[in-house]
Motif scaffolding. Structure first.
Motif, short mmCIF file in Angstrom:
data_model
loop_
_atom_site.label_atom_id
_atom_site.label_comp_id
_atom_site.label_asym_id
_atom_site.label_seq_id
_atom_site.Cartn_x
_atom_site.Cartn_y
_atom_site.Cartn_z
N GLU A 286 -7.92 3.09 5.48
CA GLU A 286 -9.20 2.94 4.79
C GLU A 286 -9.50 1.48 4.45
OE1 GLU A 286 -9.60 7.27 2.51
OE2 GLU A 286 -8.80 5.53 1.44
N LYS A 287 -8.48 0.75 4.05
CA LYS A 287 -8.69 -0.63 3.59
C LYS A 287 -8.57 -1.65 4.73
CE LYS A 287 -7.30 0.06 -1.22
NZ LYS A 287 -6.39 -0.36 -2.31
N LEU B 277 0.86 -1.19 0.00
CA LEU B 277 0.00 0.00 0.00
C LEU B 277 0.90 1.24 0.00
CD1 LEU B 277 -2.74 -1.01 2.61
CD2 LEU B 277 -2.81 -1.22 0.12
N SER C 163 0.29 4.42 1.00
CA SER C 163 0.11 5.49 1.97
C SER C 163 -0.53 4.96 3.24
CB SER C 163 -0.76 6.61 1.38
OG SER C 163 -2.11 6.19 1.29
N GLU D 266 -4.38 4.99 2.89
CA GLU D 266 -4.91 3.80 2.21
C GLU D 266 -4.95 2.62 3.17
OE1 GLU D 266 -4.19 1.25 -1.93
OE2 GLU D 266 -2.61 2.57 -1.16
#
Length: 239
Positions: free
Chosen positions: A48-49, A40, A42, A45
């Protein structure tokens, strides 16, 4: 072979690929290991994920939300997954232990240093192996302690995971594959439709077992004998 999910959170592609290559080389030198690797770009990210992972490699100096902030947010919901910071910011070392970082690797990470520190990480992972199950549902991915999983049952084309909290999770899976995964962890198939955690059985009757939440589950005709033998051995302390 032990298979682990590695997550690399790194905004510099060259550094991410370096770590991925180190993981691949480490696995090739240890025939009993394999890694699947996700990268990933960042910390945002990552938050969020929230992908499921067995070990996380986290850069600290990233734009926007930095790795330390992401680690603090991660620890609010996940206190156990091993976390290794990969950074050139040595001043963060002390703060890193506040989020229970397993280790630090200094960029650019040489393979010798990576291999040395991975030895420690693998000992931690080996102790954790088998203690949790990852359940993917339509609402997201849940990592459940096996001690909290009472039993699993089939329902139409789905399986239902009954937890000690009273929550029931659902996904598409087969009880046969779950049996292969969970049988070494003190689970026993008592019927075509039920797989139970022997540690959560409070009473064994002639035709059924009673779970800690009061649910009574009945033996299947063809599985009763083998299930009773396993339960007897478990209660007797021989397995």
């Amino acid at each position: 072979m032990a298979a682990y999910r590695a997550l690399i959170v790194e905004d510099t592609p060259e550094e991410a690929e370096r770590l991925k290559a180190h993981l691949s080389r480490y696995a090739s030198e240890h025939e009993d290991l394999s890694f699947s690797c996700q990268i990933l770009g960042s910390a945002l990210e990552f938050l969020e994920k929230r992908p499921a992972a067995d070990i996380v490699f986290m850069d600290i100096a990233m734009p926007g939300i930095n790795g330390m902030e992401a680690a603090e947010a991660m620890r609010e919901k996940d206190p156990e997954t091993p976390l290794i910071f990969v950074t050139d910011l040595a001043q963060y070392a002390v703060k890193g232990y506040q989020v229970d970082a397993l280790d630090f690797m200094v960029k650019p990470v040489s393979y010798d240093d990576f291999s040395l520190r991975m030895g420690r990480a693998m000992r931690v992972l080996a102790r954790r192996q088998g203690r949790t199950i990852t359940i993917s549902t339509t609402e997201g991915t849940c990592i459940v302690e096996l001690s909290e999983l009472l039993y699993v049952e089939t329902y139409r084309h789905d399986v239902l995971y009954h937890l000690a909290s009273g929550e029931v999770l659902r996904n598409r899976n087969s009880l046969a594959s779950l049996e292969r995964e969970l049988a070494p962890q003190d689970f026993v198939r008592i019927a075509a439709s039920h797989l139970v955690n022997m540690a959560q059985v409070t009473r064994v009757r002639k035709d059924s077992v009673v779970m800690t939440n009061g649910d009574e589950l009945f033996f299947g005709r063809t599985r009763r004998k083998e299930a009773l033998e396993r339960l007897g051995a478990y209660i007797g302390g021989t397995i």
